[in-house]
Design a protein around this motif. Structure first.
Motif, mmCIF file in Angstrom:
data_model
loop_
_atom_site.group_PDB
_atom_site.id
_atom_site.type_symbol
_atom_site.label_atom_id
_atom_site.label_comp_id
_atom_site.label_asym_id
_atom_site.label_seq_id
_atom_site.Cartn_x
_atom_site.Cartn_y
_atom_site.Cartn_z
ATOM 1 N N GLY A 13 -2.422 -1.546 0.652
ATOM 2 C CA GLY A 13 -1.123 -1.034 1.060
ATOM 3 C C GLY A 13 -0.174 -0.885 -0.110
ATOM 4 O O GLY A 13 0.529 0.119 -0.236
ATOM 5 N N LEU A 14 -0.140 -1.893 -0.991
ATOM 6 C CA LEU A 14 0.772 -1.839 -2.137
ATOM 7 C C LEU A 14 0.360 -0.763 -3.133
ATOM 8 O O LEU A 14 1.216 -0.043 -3.676
ATOM 9 N N LEU A 15 -0.939 -0.622 -3.395
ATOM 10 C CA LEU A 15 -1.390 0.424 -4.296
ATOM 11 C C LEU A 15 -1.079 1.809 -3.726
ATOM 12 O O LEU A 15 -0.597 2.696 -4.437
ATOM 13 N N SER A 16 -1.343 1.994 -2.437
ATOM 14 C CA SER A 16 -1.030 3.272 -1.810
ATOM 15 C C SER A 16 0.466 3.550 -1.888
ATOM 16 O O SER A 16 0.888 4.678 -2.177
ATOM 17 N N GLY A 17 1.272 2.517 -1.650
ATOM 18 C CA GLY A 17 2.721 2.687 -1.724
ATOM 19 C C GLY A 17 3.193 3.049 -3.115
ATOM 20 O O GLY A 17 4.083 3.887 -3.295
ATOM 21 N N ALA A 18 2.601 2.414 -4.142
ATOM 22 C CA ALA A 18 2.992 2.712 -5.525
ATOM 23 C C ALA A 18 2.626 4.134 -5.909
ATOM 24 O O ALA A 18 3.406 4.855 -6.551
ATOM 25 N N ILE A 19 1.442 4.590 -5.486
ATOM 26 C CA ILE A 19 1.004 5.946 -5.821
ATOM 27 C C ILE A 19 1.852 6.979 -5.083
ATOM 28 O O ILE A 19 2.299 7.981 -5.672
ATOM 29 N N LEU A 20 2.093 6.752 -3.796
ATOM 30 C CA LEU A 20 2.919 7.695 -3.030
ATOM 31 C C LEU A 20 4.346 7.721 -3.566
ATOM 32 O O LEU A 20 4.995 8.777 -3.572
ATOM 33 N N SER A 21 4.840 6.587 -4.026
ATOM 34 C CA SER A 21 6.183 6.559 -4.627
ATOM 35 C C SER A 21 6.240 7.461 -5.853
ATOM 36 O O SER A 21 7.206 8.196 -6.064
ATOM 37 N N ASN A 334 -11.729 -2.484 4.640
ATOM 38 C CA ASN A 334 -12.501 -2.086 5.815
ATOM 39 C C ASN A 334 -12.952 -0.635 5.741
ATOM 40 O O ASN A 334 -13.833 -0.228 6.487
ATOM 41 N N CYS A 335 -12.343 0.132 4.848
ATOM 42 C CA CYS A 335 -12.755 1.527 4.675
ATOM 43 C C CYS A 335 -13.828 1.652 3.601
ATOM 44 O O CYS A 335 -14.788 2.406 3.747
ATOM 45 N N GLY A 336 -13.643 0.944 2.487
ATOM 46 C CA GLY A 336 -14.597 1.012 1.383
ATOM 47 C C GLY A 336 -15.123 -0.360 1.049
ATOM 48 O O GLY A 336 -15.135 -1.261 1.895
ATOM 49 N N LEU A 337 -15.543 -0.525 -0.191
ATOM 50 C CA LEU A 337 -16.075 -1.803 -0.617
ATOM 51 C C LEU A 337 -14.949 -2.807 -0.844
ATOM 52 O O LEU A 337 -13.790 -2.442 -0.981
ATOM 53 N N HIS A 338 -15.316 -4.085 -0.892
ATOM 54 C CA HIS A 338 -14.307 -5.134 -0.955
ATOM 55 C C HIS A 338 -13.935 -5.448 -2.398
ATOM 56 O O HIS A 338 -14.434 -4.857 -3.345
ATOM 57 N N GLY A 339 -13.044 -6.431 -2.545
ATOM 58 C CA GLY A 339 -12.621 -6.854 -3.873
ATOM 59 C C GLY A 339 -11.546 -5.946 -4.440
ATOM 60 O O GLY A 339 -11.226 -4.892 -3.895
ATOM 61 N N VAL A 340 -10.976 -6.357 -5.565
ATOM 62 C CA VAL A 340 -9.902 -5.585 -6.185
ATOM 63 C C VAL A 340 -10.379 -4.187 -6.549
ATOM 64 O O VAL A 340 -9.696 -3.194 -6.289
ATOM 65 N N LEU A 341 -11.567 -4.088 -7.120
ATOM 66 C CA LEU A 341 -12.081 -2.776 -7.503
ATOM 67 C C LEU A 341 -12.342 -1.897 -6.293
ATOM 68 O O LEU A 341 -11.930 -0.739 -6.246
ATOM 69 N N GLY A 342 -13.018 -2.435 -5.287
ATOM 70 C CA GLY A 342 -13.317 -1.643 -4.100
ATOM 71 C C GLY A 342 -12.075 -1.172 -3.383
ATOM 72 O O GLY A 342 -11.980 -0.004 -2.965
ATOM 73 N N VAL A 343 -11.090 -2.062 -3.226
ATOM 74 C CA VAL A 343 -9.853 -1.695 -2.531
ATOM 75 C C VAL A 343 -9.049 -0.686 -3.346
ATOM 76 O O VAL A 343 -8.463 0.245 -2.796
#
Length: 366
Positions: A13-21, A334-343
């Protein structure tokens, strides 16, 4: 200005928010807990800091998969410590070279429960051949991303309904815009008030979640165990991470993690059984605290406290970020792979669906 509403303030959520910002959106992040971050949160007990889920990452070498995402967002400026410059990993107390290990090792790591695909193994293990990195605390990453949100992060704000283009909260507030859900897909559509194809909902219902995590947060007696920066496994299913060292190089805290398919009836007995599995740890533990899958469920909202979300047994288990509802997208493990890299890679996919390839490439040139 375009509006975006993000449900959940985990890494996705935070990464998506930063990119959309950065794309010019005004972003509102809604988080039901007391602080943002999901399993990146840290907490303090008796002067010691403990990470709930963040311990180390791979892919931060120059040109690495995670570095190419983090650098344009300024996240490489955080105080990363490279903790392994070789391809060594410690399993059951024995050092191995990753280049000498084969895919069956994935079954020993239990990274998504008993079934671990070659893709998951490659995702988790291969990047570590180029080293691993740590931060003094996982919430440094949360703070860095939160600072990039062009809008508001609202904590103690529980979402009670999702409608096409609109999110309603328990306190009576509502927010309109493009919606990105960082919570479990089944929970997302349990909140949705509108028509969704039954076949899509059925597909979500039959997907299986991985196991939860039981964690023992240990306060160690001074100068008893030498700090080691890597994760060590014992008996194939107990993982040990040391916290930050003192000035003499001794560990002051340690996290013990074990996967659990169900809630543990006796926390104390189970915690002490895990402590005994690590040679030399029991006499070094001064005090400990525990968290169970139910604790994870409260913090992350994932059913059963699943640590890595939906099991990725094959391609059919992946949930695409674009949903059948216009303007409603998914992100997170839940959409892709787990962990910091996957998310992180999934957050790119989510934002690519919203912004388009060319706009995303302008924001995050790769």
């Amino acid at each position: 200005m375009s509006e975006a509403v993000i449900i959940g303030s985990g890494l996705g959520g935070l990464l998506s928010g930063a990119i959309l910002s950065r794309a010019g959106y005004h972003v509102t992040v809604l988080e039901k807990a007391a602080q943002p971050g999901g399993c990146l949160q840290t907490f303090t007990r008796e002067g010691l800091r403990f990470d709930t889920g963040f311990h180390s990452v791979a892919g931060l070498e120059e040109g690495g998969r995670l570095e190419r995402i983090f650098r344009p967002l300024g996240l490489m400026d955080l105080p990363w410590e490279q903790v392994a410059e070789t391809d060594e990993i410690v399993l059951d107390g024995v050092s191995h070279r990753l280049s000498d290990l084969s895919y069956p090792l994935g079954n020993a790591l239990r990274l998504s429960g008993p079934e671990v695909t070659e893709e998951e193994y490659a995702h988790v293990m291969e990047p570590y051949k180029n080293g691993s990195w740590r931060l003094p605390a996982g919430d440094l990453l949360v703070q860095a991303l939160a600072a990039q949100i062009n809008g508001t992060i609202r904590c103690h704000c529980e979402v009670t309904a999702i409608e096409p283009g609109l999110v309603r909260c328990k306190d009576g507030s509502s927010y309109a815009g493009t919606i990105v859900s960082d919570i479990h897909p089944r929970q997302t559509f349990a909140l949705f008030k509108g028509h969704v194809r039954p076949a899509y909902l059925h597909r979500l219902e039959v997907l299986e979640d991985g196991p939860g995590i039981f964690t023992v947060y240990c306060k160690l007696r001074p100068e008893t165990l030498v700090y080691k920066p890597w994760c060590t496994t014992y008996n194939d299913d107990v993982m040990l991470h040391y916290g930050n060292p003192d000035s003499q190089g001794f560990a002051r805290s340690a996290d013990l993690l074990a996967f659990c398919e169900e809630e543990v009836p006796d926390r104390t007995a189970f915690a002490e059984s895990l402590i005994r599995q690590v040679p030399g740890l029991e006499p070094a533990v001064e005090k400990y605290w525990t968290s169970t899958p139910a604790t994870w469920e409260r913090y992350t909202g994932t059913p059963g406290g699943s640590a890595f979300g939906i099991r990725k047994k094959d391609a059919a288990c992946y949930v695409h970020p674009r949903t059948p509802v216009p303007g409603l997208y998914l992100t997170g493990q839940n959409c892709g792979l787990h962990g910091v890299l996957g998310v992180a890679e999934t957050a790119l996919t989510t934002c690519r669906e919203i912004l388009g390839e060319s706009t995303l490439n302008q924001i995050l040139p790769r």
